[in-house]
Design a protein around this motif. Structure first.
Motif, short mmCIF file in Angstrom:
data_model
loop_
_atom_site.label_atom_id
_atom_site.label_comp_id
_atom_site.label_asym_id
_atom_site.label_seq_id
_atom_site.Cartn_x
_atom_site.Cartn_y
_atom_site.Cartn_z
N HIS A 37 0.60 -1.15 -0.28
CA HIS A 37 0.03 0.06 0.23
C HIS A 37 0.75 1.02 0.03
O HIS A 37 1.66 1.64 0.57
N LEU A 38 0.25 2.17 -0.95
CA LEU A 38 1.78 3.17 -0.92
C LEU A 38 0.59 4.61 -0.45
O LEU A 38 -0.60 4.99 -0.91
N ASP A 39 1.34 4.74 0.88
CA ASP A 39 0.37 6.62 1.14
C ASP A 39 1.35 7.98 0.81
O ASP A 39 2.45 7.70 1.96
N GLY A 40 1.47 8.13 0.44
CA GLY A 40 1.96 9.17 -0.27
C GLY A 40 3.23 9.27 -1.07
O GLY A 40 3.09 8.28 -1.97
N ARG A 53 -2.96 -4.73 9.26
CA ARG A 53 -2.81 -3.72 7.37
C ARG A 53 -3.09 -4.45 6.52
O ARG A 53 -3.72 -3.67 5.26
N PHE A 54 -3.58 -6.11 6.52
CA PHE A 54 -4.18 -5.99 5.31
C PHE A 54 -5.25 -6.76 5.36
O PHE A 54 -5.28 -7.37 6.13
N ASP A 55 -6.79 -5.74 4.27
CA ASP A 55 -7.34 -5.87 4.53
C ASP A 55 -8.38 -7.64 4.38
O ASP A 55 -8.76 -7.13 3.14
N ILE A 56 -8.43 -8.42 4.97
CA ILE A 56 -8.76 -9.29 5.23
C ILE A 56 -10.30 -9.63 4.74
O ILE A 56 -10.95 -10.46 3.88
N ASP A 57 -11.02 -8.58 5.37
CA ASP A 57 -12.35 -8.26 5.38
C ASP A 57 -12.58 -8.00 2.97
O ASP A 57 -13.67 -8.50 2.27
N ASP A 116 -3.38 -7.81 -7.62
CA ASP A 116 -4.24 -5.86 -7.58
C ASP A 116 -3.90 -4.58 -7.08
O ASP A 116 -3.95 -3.77 -7.20
N GLY A 117 -3.00 -4.93 -5.80
CA GLY A 117 -2.30 -4.02 -5.21
C GLY A 117 -1.56 -4.35 -5.22
O GLY A 117 -0.88 -2.65 -5.79
N HIS A 118 -1.12 -4.51 -5.90
CA HIS A 118 0.81 -4.73 -6.58
C HIS A 118 0.54 -3.33 -7.84
O HIS A 118 0.97 -2.94 -7.65
N LEU A 119 -0.89 -4.08 -8.56
CA LEU A 119 -0.76 -3.36 -9.42
C LEU A 119 -1.54 -1.89 -9.73
O LEU A 119 -0.61 -1.31 -10.14
N SER A 120 -1.73 -1.17 -8.37
CA SER A 120 -2.65 0.15 -8.35
C SER A 120 -1.58 0.46 -7.96
O SER A 120 -1.08 1.89 -7.67
N VAL A 121 -0.22 -0.15 -6.77
CA VAL A 121 1.06 0.46 -6.50
C VAL A 121 1.89 0.91 -7.22
O VAL A 121 2.32 2.29 -7.40
N VAL A 122 2.10 0.17 -8.38
CA VAL A 122 2.84 0.39 -9.45
C VAL A 122 2.21 1.43 -10.18
O VAL A 122 2.70 2.70 -10.84
N GLN A 123 1.40 1.69 -10.29
CA GLN A 123 0.31 3.16 -11.14
C GLN A 123 0.61 4.00 -10.73
O GLN A 123 0.86 5.20 -11.16
N GLU A 124 0.68 3.23 -8.61
CA GLU A 124 0.70 5.34 -8.19
C GLU A 124 2.20 5.42 -8.31
O GLU A 124 2.44 7.16 -8.49
N ARG A 143 13.09 6.57 -5.77
CA ARG A 143 14.05 4.98 -5.67
C ARG A 143 13.86 4.33 -4.67
O ARG A 143 13.78 3.34 -5.15
N LYS A 144 13.92 4.63 -3.48
CA LYS A 144 13.65 4.10 -1.88
C LYS A 144 12.65 2.65 -2.65
O LYS A 144 12.59 1.64 -2.08
N ALA A 145 11.56 3.23 -2.63
CA ALA A 145 10.38 2.61 -2.66
C ALA A 145 10.15 2.17 -4.12
O ALA A 145 9.73 0.96 -3.78
N THR A 146 10.54 1.72 -5.33
CA THR A 146 10.74 0.81 -5.65
C THR A 146 11.57 0.08 -5.56
O THR A 146 11.03 -0.94 -6.13
#
Length: 323
Positions: A85-88, A113-117, A148-156, A187-190
């Protein structure tokens, strides 16, 4: 702790104690799922005894910072993945460990932090006939949510990289330090994100093999192919993003070198302009007779020479784009 019991693809029971798991899994028509959030060592040992899990797999859950992987044991699989998850500018990774047996799925989250719901909602929203594939269906829901979460993060991350790319060519030198900080953070986050996503290809690739009997339901194969496609897209996107950030860093260094050359060129030009008046006034300051010595017109002549030489040098340097 959350528990669920499926029988012949239908949800039969929820919220039962883990101590009852061994009774339910004894019936091959039952499929059990239960979820643990930051369990203790004692709880993990109890689960290992209930399902007959290998001690090394249980030990891996207790160890921090496991790498993403899939381990194949005689009667079960152990899978370790990271939800992102990317927060800023801050990348948040949450480790999720999964035990897969013939008719039981155990998810172990290191934090809430992992939303099992959301995973449960996806299970409930799926077509009823898919739930009949048991563990293969449940595991797909977890991996699909992670992918899907990974795909959303790389888009951000890509959107942030595009913003940095535009800011890189803005003529605002005062923002240079802030730009450099943002570039370093991205760069560090990537790099951290790449470590969590690149092994996903091997994980899903192992599960796609037809000799993997625990999850090789033929009807679920297209759904695992879809997860694999998302994983590949994310991995390729991360690689291209890493190359883009490396190019941006090189461009930034080239800009700094170019700007330094521009500054030195200007300083050299102004030093030459200042040097001519200094030479003239120094010459006239010598202790020897010179035209106009002791006369007012001699003083004004020296001033005119200083002005003409300075203006002439300025015009020449300006035409050569040195100033």
């Amino acid at each position: 702790m959350r528990t669920r019991l499926y029988r012949n693809g239908r949800l039969q029971k929820e919220g039962f104690p883990v101590a009852e798991v061994s009774d339910y899994v004894a019936d091959g028509d039952n499929v059990v799922w239960f979820d643990l959030c930051a369990p203790t060592v004692q709880e993990l040992d109890a689960i290992g005894e209930e399902l007959g899990l290998h001690e090394l797999a249980v030990e891996d859950v207790s160890s921090d910072h496991q790498r993403p992987k899939v381990d194949v044991y005689d009667n079960h699989l152990f899978i370790s993945v990271y939800a992102a998850h990317l927060d800023g500018e801050t990348l948040d990774l949450c480790e999720v460990d999964i035990f897969v047996t013939a008719n039981a799925l155990v998810t172990v989250r290191q934090s809430d932090r992992f939303d099992i719901d959301e995973v449960v909602k996806a299970w409930d929203a799926a077509a009823p006939h898919l739930a009949g594939h048991g563990v293969s269906f449940l595991l797909h829901g977890v991996l699909d949510f992670v992918a899907d979460g990974h795909l959303s993060v790389v888009q951000e991350l890509d959107a942030q990289a595009e913003d940095l790319e535009e800011a890189l060519f803005e003529d605002r030198p005062a923002r240079g330090r802030e730009l450099q900080r943002r570039m370093y953070s991205l760069r560090k986050a990537t790099v951290r994100f790449r470590k969590a996503t690149m092994p996903m290809r091997d994980i899903v690739g192992t599960l796609r093999r037809r000799n993997q009997e625990l999850v090789a339901a033929p009807a679920m194969a297209p759904y695992y192919e879809d997860v694999y496609d998302h994983v590949l897209r994310t991995a390729e996107w991360v690689e291209s993003l890493r190359d883009l950030l490396a190019n941006m860093r090189e461009t930034r260094l080239a800009q700094q070198g170019f700007r330094l050359n521009e500054i030195m060129k200007r300083l050299t030009g102004w030093a030459a302009i200042i040097a001519v008046p200094t030479a003239i006034t120094g010459f006239y300051g010598q202790n020897v007779p010179y035209p106009g010595s002791g006369e007012a017109w001699g003083f004004w002549t020296s001033l005119v020479l200083v002005a003409l030489a300075s203006v002439g040098l300025y015009v020449v340097f300006k035409k050569k784009d040195w100033l």
